[in-house]
Design a protein around this motif. Structure first.
Motif, short mmCIF file in Angstrom:
data_model
loop_
_atom_site.label_atom_id
_atom_site.label_comp_id
_atom_site.label_asym_id
_atom_site.label_seq_id
_atom_site.Cartn_x
_atom_site.Cartn_y
_atom_site.Cartn_z
N TYR A 1 0.76 -1.04 0.02
CA TYR A 1 0.20 -0.09 -0.13
C TYR A 1 0.88 1.18 -0.07
CZ TYR A 1 -4.02 -3.08 1.35
OH TYR A 1 -5.00 -4.05 1.46
N LYS B 1 -6.03 8.19 2.98
CA LYS B 1 -6.72 7.56 1.81
C LYS B 1 -5.32 6.98 1.18
CE LYS B 1 -8.05 9.21 -2.83
NZ LYS B 1 -8.48 10.57 -3.75
N ARG C 1 -3.74 0.91 -3.30
CA ARG C 1 -3.25 -0.65 -3.31
C ARG C 1 -2.52 -0.86 -4.39
NH1 ARG C 1 -7.73 -5.15 -2.89
NH2 ARG C 1 -7.76 -4.91 -0.84
N GLU D 1 -5.93 0.39 -6.69
CA GLU D 1 -7.47 0.51 -6.15
C GLU D 1 -7.28 1.57 -4.97
OE1 GLU D 1 -10.01 -3.01 -6.62
OE2 GLU D 1 -9.75 -2.69 -4.37
N CYS E 1 -8.47 3.01 -1.39
CA CYS E 1 -9.09 2.48 -0.05
C CYS E 1 -8.69 3.39 1.24
CB CYS E 1 -8.52 1.12 0.15
SG CYS E 1 -6.76 0.92 0.61
N TYR F 1 -11.71 -4.48 4.23
CA TYR F 1 -10.80 -5.68 3.59
C TYR F 1 -9.64 -6.39 4.44
CZ TYR F 1 -12.57 -2.29 0.00
OH TYR F 1 -13.43 -1.69 -1.00
N PHE G 1 -7.64 -1.63 6.72
CA PHE G 1 -7.84 -1.01 5.46
C PHE G 1 -9.52 -1.33 5.10
CE2 PHE G 1 -3.47 -2.30 5.83
CZ PHE G 1 -2.89 -1.40 5.19
N GLU H 1 -13.07 0.14 2.68
CA GLU H 1 -13.52 0.88 1.47
C GLU H 1 -13.52 2.56 1.75
OE1 GLU H 1 -17.79 -0.51 1.36
OE2 GLU H 1 -18.09 0.88 -0.30
N PHE H 2 -13.18 3.15 0.81
CA PHE H 2 -12.88 4.58 0.70
C PHE H 2 -14.22 5.30 0.55
CE2 PHE H 2 -11.70 8.68 -1.13
CZ PHE H 2 -11.08 9.22 -0.03
N ASN I 1 -20.20 7.63 -0.21
CA ASN I 1 -19.33 7.23 -1.25
C ASN I 1 -19.37 8.07 -2.23
OD1 ASN I 1 -21.16 6.09 -2.68
ND2 ASN I 1 -20.70 4.16 -2.76
#
Ligand SMILES: Nc1ncnc2c1ncn2[C@@H]1O[C@H](COP(=O)(O)OP(=O)(O)OP(=O)(O)O)[C@@H](O)[C@H]1O
Length: 308
Positions: free
Chosen positions: A36, A52, A55, A60, A62, A100, A112, A114-115, A169
């Protein structure tokens, strides 16, 4: 430096667009090894920061919450036992922030997840003021679906329902987060339902928590949803939480909450707020009944109709 001054200083840092992650090399190296890269700070919590991140494997985006265990109480640290952490990753619902991966290193916990690109509902409300009934209905319905899943499918109470814990989101969909206080109700105590653990956030305390009486944690969540719905439609709290004696009296007096409702909201919305902020937890509406309440069934709205 006082706690308040420290918070102000951190928030000033956050509003500075040049802010970059203030993190030690050892942590950065460890994050790189895990695949990351940290991008920017998105917020500060009581026990650490949220960043923020990217990955590297698939670019991605996250979010990573870094919890400093040295800042946590022994009691809070119980939440970071392997069993508790594994449970977080099992929670999967469209309106709940997906976790995740979690790992522990150097007295820190890395979560970790979802953003949520559009921040939290509290910030939205601060910027835009009272929500229209239509917008409040879309978001409140999504919030209720998250709670229904937790209560009816995971048999878990959230225990810290508050406006800051609902994120938005990039598609403006509500995502419930912060399971810091979530407790598996079945594991809790003797009668499996009544709880004596006092947690949550003051303006959202149900009368039973406020009076330090045993309470039903599911119904405590439902009360907090009432405070949330009131805040969404009035842009203030329903009770005077800074004055405990006053708040206690206000909780008991149905005519008080009636007098605090705006005139220009629908009768259906008033009815739902009153059913959620019902003093007697036996009579307080259940999560299942909220979803079939007239106000939430009012019209079939989709996000494409929703003007942001
Ligand atoms: N998954 C995420 N995506 C985007 N922003 C997030 C995410 N999780 C948290 N944030 C933001 O980061 C900030 C800090 O979040 P955190 O959950 O640590 O704070 P908090 O709820 O105030 O903390 P606490 O309840 O521990 O005092 C909040 O402003 C929140 O909006």
């Amino acid at each position: 430096m006082s706690k308040k001054a420290k918070r102000q200083e951190r928030h000033a840092k956050l509003s500075d667009p040049t802010t970059t992650p203030q993190i030690d090399d050892r942590t950065l190296l460890m994050l790189t090894k895990k695949g990351y890269r940290l991008l920017t700070i998105v917020g500060f919590g009581s026990y650490g920061e949220v960043y923020k991140a990217e990955r590297l494997r698939n670019n991605e985006i996250c979010a990573v919450k870094i919890i400093d265990l040295l800042r946590c109480s022994q009691k809070y640290m119980q939440k970071f036992l392997p069993r508790e952490l594994a449970a977080l990753m099992e929670i999967r619902h469209e309106n709940i922030i997906r976790v995740y991966d979690i790992f522990r290193s150097n007295k820190k916990i890395y979560v970790f997840m979802e953003f949520a690109a559009n921040g939290d509902l509290a910030k939205y409300l601060k910027k835009h003021g009272i929500l229209s009934e239509r917008r409040a209905r879309i978001w409140f319905r999504q919030a209720c679906q998250a709670l229904y899943y937790l209560h009816e499918e995971m048999w878990t109470a959230h225990r810290d329902i508050k406006i800051e814990n609902f994120l938005l989101n990039d598609k403006w969909i509500i995502k419930l987060t912060d399971f810091g206080f979530t407790t598996d109700v079945l594991d809790m105590n003797d009668d499996n339902v009544l709880s004596e653990t006092f947690c949550g956030t003051l303006p959202y305390y149900c009368p039973q928590i406020f009076r330090r009486q045993p309470y039903n944690p599911f119904k405590a969540d439902t009360w907090a949803m009432g405070v949330l719905l009131y805040a969404m439609s009035h842009n203030r709290f329903p009770f005077h939480h800074r004055d405990p004696k006053r708040m206690m009296l206000e909780h008991m007096d149905k005519s008080y909450i009636l007098s605090r409702l705006r005139d220009n909201i629908s009768e259906e919305l008033k009815d739902l707020i009153l059913k959620l902020l019902e003093y007697d937890e036996e009579r307080r509406i259940t999560t299942t009944d909220i979803l079939s309440h007239q106000w939430l069934l009012f019209e079939d709205e989709t996000m494409s109709e929703f003007d942001k």
